[in-house]
Scaffold this motif. Sequence first.
Motif, PDB file in Angstrom:
ATOM      1  N   GLY A   1       0.814  -1.204   0.000  1.00 19.29           N
ATOM      2  CA  GLY A   1       0.000   0.000   0.000  1.00 19.29           C
ATOM      3  C   GLY A   1       0.848   1.254   0.000  1.00 19.29           C
ATOM      4  O   GLY A   1       0.552   2.234  -0.715  1.00 19.29           O
ATOM      5  N   LEU A   2       1.905   1.229   0.774  1.00 18.74           N
ATOM      6  CA  LEU A   2       2.829   2.359   0.796  1.00 18.74           C
ATOM      7  C   LEU A   2       3.460   2.552  -0.584  1.00 18.74           C
ATOM      8  O   LEU A   2       3.624   3.680  -1.055  1.00 18.74           O
ATOM      9  N   GLN A   3       3.754   1.454  -1.242  1.00 20.73           N
ATOM     10  CA  GLN A   3       4.343   1.513  -2.587  1.00 20.73           C
ATOM     11  C   GLN A   3       3.366   2.119  -3.596  1.00 20.73           C
ATOM     12  O   GLN A   3       3.784   2.809  -4.534  1.00 20.73           O
ATOM     13  N   VAL A   4       2.080   1.861  -3.412  1.00 24.73           N
ATOM     14  CA  VAL A   4       1.073   2.456  -4.301  1.00 24.73           C
ATOM     15  C   VAL A   4       1.184   3.978  -4.282  1.00 24.73           C
ATOM     16  O   VAL A   4       1.032   4.645  -5.305  1.00 24.73           O
ATOM     17  N   LEU A   5       1.476   4.524  -3.109  1.00 29.01           N
ATOM     18  CA  LEU A   5       1.576   5.976  -2.979  1.00 29.01           C
ATOM     19  C   LEU A   5       2.906   6.522  -3.480  1.00 29.01           C
ATOM     20  O   LEU A   5       3.085   7.743  -3.552  1.00 29.01           O
ATOM     21  N   GLY A   6       3.846   5.657  -3.787  1.00 29.73           N
ATOM     22  CA  GLY A   6       5.146   6.129  -4.255  1.00 29.73           C
ATOM     23  C   GLY A   6       5.832   6.973  -3.200  1.00 29.73           C
ATOM     24  O   GLY A   6       5.812   6.652  -2.013  1.00 29.73           O
ATOM     25  N   GLY A   7       6.442   8.077  -3.602  1.00 31.92           N
ATOM     26  CA  GLY A   7       7.162   8.926  -2.662  1.00 31.92           C
ATOM     27  C   GLY A   7       6.280   9.480  -1.562  1.00 31.92           C
ATOM     28  O   GLY A   7       6.727   9.676  -0.421  1.00 31.92           O
ATOM     29  N   TYR A   8       5.011   9.727  -1.872  1.00 34.96           N
ATOM     30  CA  TYR A   8       4.104  10.249  -0.845  1.00 34.96           C
ATOM     31  C   TYR A   8       3.899   9.242   0.286  1.00 34.96           C
ATOM     32  O   TYR A   8       3.636   9.626   1.425  1.00 34.96           O
ATOM     33  N   GLY A   9       4.004   7.964  -0.035  1.00 36.90           N
ATOM     34  CA  GLY A   9       3.850   6.955   1.010  1.00 36.90           C
ATOM     35  C   GLY A   9       4.908   7.042   2.078  1.00 36.90           C
ATOM     36  O   GLY A   9       4.700   6.587   3.214  1.00 36.90           O
ATOM     37  N   PHE A  10       6.048   7.652   1.730  1.00 35.29           N
ATOM     38  CA  PHE A  10       7.172   7.781   2.658  1.00 35.29           C
ATOM     39  C   PHE A  10       7.065   9.048   3.506  1.00 35.29           C
ATOM     40  O   PHE A  10       7.880   9.265   4.393  1.00 35.29           O
ATOM     41  N   CYS A  11       6.044   9.860   3.237  1.00 33.91           N
ATOM     42  CA  CYS A  11       5.907  11.160   3.900  1.00 33.91           C
ATOM     43  C   CYS A  11       4.851  11.106   4.997  1.00 33.91           C
ATOM     44  O   CYS A  11       3.827  10.446   4.856  1.00 33.91           O
TER      45      CYS A  11
ATOM     46  N   ASP B   1       2.765  13.251   5.886  1.00 33.65           N
ATOM     47  CA  ASP B   1       1.474  13.849   5.552  1.00 33.65           C
ATOM     48  C   ASP B   1       0.462  12.788   5.123  1.00 33.65           C
ATOM     49  O   ASP B   1      -0.743  13.045   5.129  1.00 33.65           O
ATOM     50  N   PHE B   2       0.944  11.618   4.735  1.00 34.37           N
ATOM     51  CA  PHE B   2       0.075  10.535   4.290  1.00 34.37           C
ATOM     52  C   PHE B   2       0.138   9.403   5.319  1.00 34.37           C
ATOM     53  O   PHE B   2       1.193   9.104   5.893  1.00 34.37           O
ATOM     54  N   ILE B   3      -1.010   8.741   5.517  1.00 32.94           N
ATOM     55  CA  ILE B   3      -1.174   7.859   6.674  1.00 32.94           C
ATOM     56  C   ILE B   3      -0.544   6.484   6.497  1.00 32.94           C
ATOM     57  O   ILE B   3      -0.374   5.750   7.481  1.00 32.94           O
ATOM     58  N   LEU B   4      -0.161   6.096   5.269  1.00 36.72           N
ATOM     59  CA  LEU B   4       0.350   4.733   5.068  1.00 36.72           C
ATOM     60  C   LEU B   4       1.583   4.447   5.900  1.00 36.72           C
ATOM     61  O   LEU B   4       1.757   3.338   6.421  1.00 36.72           O
ATOM     62  N   GLN B   5       2.472   5.439   6.042  1.00 39.21           N
ATOM     63  CA  GLN B   5       3.686   5.200   6.820  1.00 39.21           C
ATOM     64  C   GLN B   5       3.356   4.909   8.283  1.00 39.21           C
ATOM     65  O   GLN B   5       4.071   4.154   8.954  1.00 39.21           O
ATOM     66  N   GLN B   6       2.268   5.484   8.791  1.00 43.93           N
ATOM     67  CA  GLN B   6       1.888   5.192  10.175  1.00 43.93           C
ATOM     68  C   GLN B   6       1.349   3.766  10.298  1.00 43.93           C
ATOM     69  O   GLN B   6       1.696   3.044  11.230  1.00 43.93           O
ATOM     70  N   TYR B   7       0.507   3.359   9.350  1.00 44.43           N
ATOM     71  CA  TYR B   7       0.038   1.973   9.363  1.00 44.43           C
ATOM     72  C   TYR B   7       1.210   1.000   9.268  1.00 44.43           C
ATOM     73  O   TYR B   7       1.214  -0.056   9.913  1.00 44.43           O
ATOM     74  N   TYR B   8       2.207   1.353   8.466  1.00 43.15           N
ATOM     75  CA  TYR B   8       3.382   0.490   8.288  1.00 43.15           C
ATOM     76  C   TYR B   8       4.143   0.331   9.608  1.00 43.15           C
ATOM     77  O   TYR B   8       4.578  -0.770   9.963  1.00 43.15           O
ATOM     78  N   ARG B   9       4.271   1.436  10.337  1.00 44.71           N
ATOM     79  CA  ARG B   9       4.953   1.361  11.636  1.00 44.71           C
ATOM     80  C   ARG B   9       4.096   0.650  12.682  1.00 44.71           C
ATOM     81  O   ARG B   9       4.592  -0.111  13.499  1.00 44.71           O
TER      82      ARG B   9
END
Length: 602
Positions: A414-424, A426-434
């Motif tokens: 899912g984080l990969q779907v967002l590309g660079g934004y997934g690493f930021c 401001d977007f919630i995927l990185q929090q779900y990943y952690r």
Amino acid sequence: MAQKYIDLTTLKYLLNNVHGLSQLVQLERYKEHDPESMGMFLDSVKEFADRELFPFFKEMDDSPAAFKNGEVIVHEQVGVIMKKGGEMGLICGPFDYEIGGLQLPFIVHTAATYILDTANNHLPGYLTLTLGAAELITHFGNSALKDAYIPKMLSGEWGGTMCLTEPDAGSSLSDITTKATPTKDGHYHIKGQKIFISGGDYPYVENIVHLVLARIEGAPAGTKGISLFVVPKLRTENGNSIKNDVTTLSDFQKMGQRGFATTHLGFGDQNDCRGWLLGEAHQGLKYMFQMMNDARIGVGRGAAAISMAAYQASLQYAKERTQGRKLRSSGKKDPNESPCPIIEHPDVRRMLFLQKAIAEGSLSLILLAAKYHDLQLAEKDQATKEKYGMLLEIITPIVKTYPAEAGAVAVNNGLQVLGGYGFCTDFILQQYYRDIRIFSIYEGTTGIQSQDLLGRKVLMDNGRALELLLNEILETITEALTMENLKPYATILGDKIKLTQEVTAHLMPIATEGDFERYLSDANLFMEFLSHLVLGWIWLDIAATAEKDILKKDNTYPLDFYQGKIHTMKFYFKYELIKTSGLAKSIMHEDVLTLNSEKDYF
């Protein structure tokens, strides 16, 4: 922040159509309930989660629980969920009417808690730990303990925890050193330390009731000498509430689930910590494992919920984000065309289908475990109770492990779907990943669960539990073979049953010869192998249910909904179930490469 965190339609479909809630509530224990009222209950939980959990999810990550000036500071929504959770029956739900419970089917309570987890996975643990601690006191406590603790725990006025791990023992519970010294007044003096205690201290409740594993002086060595004690943060003397010499020494700052306080507790630093024996002496580990088995289902539920929430967030992004252009039949892109939503790109769709397959499959797996729990509890026939008990035993390690391990892969995609934004941030995927990363560690790591599965559950009653599980799978295969659209996939899963029997036939002689170190050396691979088989079954069962609904022209849900379930099953079989072949080869490979030897290759 994403606007949607759960697919409530799929949750209700799995609950009602796939797992047969209407049949479950016909059992005597649950006869006061019906699917309609249960649906209304879930809707009210969703409304509560929309209002009181989801809006604070990122905020709790940005302002973590912390230990300051001798006190644990948590977000004020902890107080809200404890109070409202008590009022809504989210703690007392599964308990008997006689002690103030609602006698809800555990599968419905699991679904309700899953909704909370998807909205904000930092908060429900405060409720569920209290529930688990209260459940043990209910099962094993005397009337005085029940009267003193259960009412206020079920109402959410008091919290609860489980205290197992110690600084020098970790998961090796046989090495715990916390001491319990008997007194002539009937209580014990408790002395020791416990670490990684989730919800170990926080304001907004009047008291916190710790269930503490300790060793009575003179007890046998190892796990046989462990007892379980009720140790409140505050004790009552002469009608007054006084401190019980339970001290928060520090907290743990974590990479994820930052809003869920995790503490290091000291017991008896002033030699005045009192605990009360729960049940019989030296039976503590057996008692605690009852709570831990339910907690392991809860861990799987939490991981499944995070993977669902992450899927919803990345799906929303993929529909809204425009980038690139579709390839035409010429193999070229038309630069004059407007960029298309990225959900139209095959590789993005592959990642989204993987998330969907794992998230929805994990949810159905969790509900299945809860259903087995209900059937074991409510069935009158002893042989039937034992059957569901054994099925629950063998799938519990998978229920705990698969949603955590595969869920982390799903969120990563899912984080990969967002590309660079997934690493930021401001977007919630990185929090779900952690957040999801802790779930493969909670309540026994993947390695421990894998050894439990292969070393205990597969061998249990001469392989009876595994045989029962394979028979359940074969029932679904038999039904699916009657459906022309599903016959090829039923045949594939049938072949995987044969492969499972081949793998176990390879492993059993190693166990019989007593070479358990070698037998368990690839237990993690076996966990992954059997998990893929079970999830293949889960998805074939979902697809068979959807196919039946299509054939009888059930228009409760749109046709695309039913066809989407079947399509996702096909995706799982093509991309995930196929992995069992490689895993089987590794498990049965003649090289044994991980056992310790005289030579140090590191």
